[in-house]
Scaffold this active site. Sequence first.
Site, PDB file in Angstrom:
ATOM      1  N   ASP A 165       4.120   4.648  -6.682  1.00  0.00           N
ATOM      2  CA  ASP A 165       2.941   3.974  -7.235  1.00  0.00           C
ATOM      3  C   ASP A 165       1.808   4.995  -7.146  1.00  0.00           C
ATOM      4  O   ASP A 165       1.384   5.373  -6.054  1.00  0.00           O
ATOM      5  CB  ASP A 165       2.640   2.732  -6.396  1.00  0.00           C
ATOM      6  CG  ASP A 165       1.385   2.014  -6.871  1.00  0.00           C
ATOM      7  OD1 ASP A 165       0.482   2.666  -7.442  1.00  0.00           O
ATOM      8  OD2 ASP A 165       1.282   0.800  -6.652  1.00  0.00           O
ATOM      9  N   LYS A 186       6.577  -7.646   4.459  1.00  0.00           N
ATOM     10  CA  LYS A 186       6.335  -6.767   5.619  1.00  0.00           C
ATOM     11  C   LYS A 186       7.161  -7.141   6.851  1.00  0.00           C
ATOM     12  O   LYS A 186       6.623  -7.563   7.888  1.00  0.00           O
ATOM     13  CB  LYS A 186       4.842  -6.767   5.971  1.00  0.00           C
ATOM     14  CG  LYS A 186       3.975  -6.226   4.847  1.00  0.00           C
ATOM     15  CD  LYS A 186       2.555  -5.984   5.290  1.00  0.00           C
ATOM     16  CE  LYS A 186       1.749  -5.305   4.211  1.00  0.00           C
ATOM     17  NZ  LYS A 186       1.593  -6.090   2.965  1.00  0.00           N
ATOM     18  N   ASP A 196       1.000   1.538 -12.882  1.00  0.00           N
ATOM     19  CA  ASP A 196       0.825   2.598 -11.881  1.00  0.00           C
ATOM     20  C   ASP A 196       2.136   3.229 -11.424  1.00  0.00           C
ATOM     21  O   ASP A 196       2.117   4.180 -10.646  1.00  0.00           O
ATOM     22  CB  ASP A 196       0.137   2.032 -10.624  1.00  0.00           C
ATOM     23  CG  ASP A 196      -1.308   1.672 -10.899  1.00  0.00           C
ATOM     24  OD1 ASP A 196      -1.840   2.101 -11.933  1.00  0.00           O
ATOM     25  OD2 ASP A 196      -1.892   0.934 -10.075  1.00  0.00           O
TER      26      ASP A 196
END
Lengths: 364, 440
Positions: A219, A163, A110
């Site tokens: 992506d 994150k 991707d």
Amino acid sequence: MKALILVGGYGTRLRPLTLTLPKPLVEFANKPMIEHQVESLAAAGVTDIVLAVNYRPEIMSAALKKYEKEYNVNIEFSIETEPLGTAGPLKLAEKTLGKDDSPFFVLNSDVICEYPFQDLADFHKQHGEEGTIVVTKVEEPSKYGVIVHKPDHPSRIDRFVEKPVEFVGNRINAGLYILNPSVLRRIELRPTSIEQETFPAIVKDGQLHSFDLEGFWMDVGQPKDFLSGTCLYLSSLTKRGSKKLASPSKPYVYGGNVLVDPSAKIGKNCRIGPNVTIGPNVVVGDGVRLQRCVLLAGSKVKDHAWIKSTIVGWNSSIGKWARLENVSVLGDDVTIGDEIYVNGGSILPHKSIKANIDSPSIIM
Amino acid sequence: MSLKVPSRQSNGSTASTKAVILVGGPSRGTRFRPLSLDVPKPLFDVAGHPIIWHCLRAVAKVPGIREVILVGYYDEAVFRDFIKDSARELPQIRIQYLREYQALGTAGGLYHFRDAILKGGPDRFFVLNADVCCSFPLGEMLKLFEEKNAEAVILGTRVSNDAATNFGCIVSDPQTKQVLHYVEKPESHISNLINCGVYLFATETIFPAIRNAIKRRTERPRLVSYPSSENLDASFFSEKLEDGEKNEVLRLEQDILSDLADSNQFFVLETKDFWRQIKTAGSAVPANALYLMKAFQSQSEELAAPSANILPPVFIHPTAEVDPSAKLGPNVSIGPRVVIGAGVRVKESIVLEDSEIKHDACVLYSIIGWNSRVGAWARVEGTPTPVGSHTTSIVKNGVKVQSITILGKDCGVGDEVRVQNCVCLPNKELKRDVSNEVIM
């Protein structure tokens, strides 16, 4: 050299396009995603390419035969009978990837960017350790897994922070790697994650490096990002002065970044751009306004239509004075009637739309 | 207590007829905003002509009518030019405007100007509400009036049961056409035959009926109809307002018609033709469509000739400039000096004078105000309402919005901007997409 492309499943995030073609064959900037990758790998000297898939569409085989000839590479399928995550497929393809001592590339199918395979291989060879992952700088690292380097070293990775709440760095995993065959010994044949299991293990041994990606990265696994990725790709073509883009001196080009297949026909008094790709055999009528959109092969846009932030699927037809916007995605052979408005419609193949779609919705 | 209406002697075939058109006033018609901010509603153009022109035309077709009286409370100057132009067009008819200095109600106004109406001794007169769009089958009303030796004839039309309670409801004898019962805006279902706002009255009956109503009013508190939760406040409020002044606010619908139903000489002509109220500004769009269709069916020379790019019916003012590549219709009116660019699409819309629509723009179910500008590739769009619907609002995401998009005077829509289901007050520039909003 060798490479493994992680294709995975049905590409459901890119539906309704992937109801018609497997994701690697969906054209990105008028060229199938997989061809961008095969072309770049071949240019860097790769001769053996493994496609890790968990289904095998017949249509893929034909396309890949063509690329084998065109780019002088061997392409083989590695089919997972059950999903093996992001690391399992490497083990499954061990026979090819581990056939000699040379390192192999791994890439997520991707990801679109200016693939730096040659520079990546040189860098990897230079530091001589087990693996190198390509990293890209992002504005909001808190949404990703961030890479932190060893304090005393510019490229050796110390740890990954998933994150992060506080800023620890802005480099994230770009989904492109080069790994020594020794890495295959670290992976078991089971569903397993390269990011969560394999890389942390290599980091522990101080054997994993990062390589900064130049230029854009995206992506493009879902429509919104597919459109953004197209903008970035076209901008990079402009920056490189690519001859593929339509000349800004053409009367219809507006704001640049317009890619038009030579077989497409464009009517009079159109205003096209910025960031538009027009595929083979597309017919654009008179007085059409296009911006930030993708018209796939064989589609037709009738007079005076207005299209923005939309992917028009193969062989689809857009009526006169229709208006499409807000990440609308039309599957194969969709018909939008004259004067119809579509706001964020996701429309499955072979549908005919005769009433406005006022708010984002899926039309089955 | 039932009203004794004096009966009328038969009058032979030399009977003379007048017409009264009730035009209302500036404090009425607020629902016609934002368009009524710039033009009085009766003078607003639909199908190329002011709303009252259509009433006047229908009246002029009735043989023997020599006089039309406009009654309202607009300033005298408002109708001066219209009356001048109409006099030129219809030289056989005398047209005058009589101004009420305070709102007297529809019946109160008639009574106030009874001397003017009675002048010349007409036997009967039509009363037309100017906010009605219909084919005005006045000849048929007159025929029924004579056949039945009637005291009053009302024009009625069938609507859906759901819509009926928003109007005056008529119960009639299907054989004799006699009106048996009349209720204004009932709470529950009574009949789906409703009052079209077009009447024919015998002069010697209607004025005594109004006088009786006034007398009754002064003698005892008003008995309008059974007070309902909905109309209770409104009727008390209006009573209070008029307190201390001469209590002359009398409406035909509430105060007179139900009494007339008690007489045996009140009949209804049921029209099967089109009928539509022009209340909200948005209702000008269906009214425009109905009048254009009527003109098309009668092969009016005023309409643009059908072609690949003209889907009839379309009215284009002779001074408008329309690019040949623009596609117009159906049901489109283009006003004086309008400029329509190349590749423009206009459907089910009214484009008012001096406005401009630039190339490749699309205008659907909308009204483009005077001197407004729509940019290239812009889209100005309303939502079609179902045929036979008597409302111009629709519910979108649980919110009531106007189905017709309206740009007031001197508005601008930027290039490529989309405006959907919006009402835009005068002098606004719309530079970004808007939907389901009123733009102040």
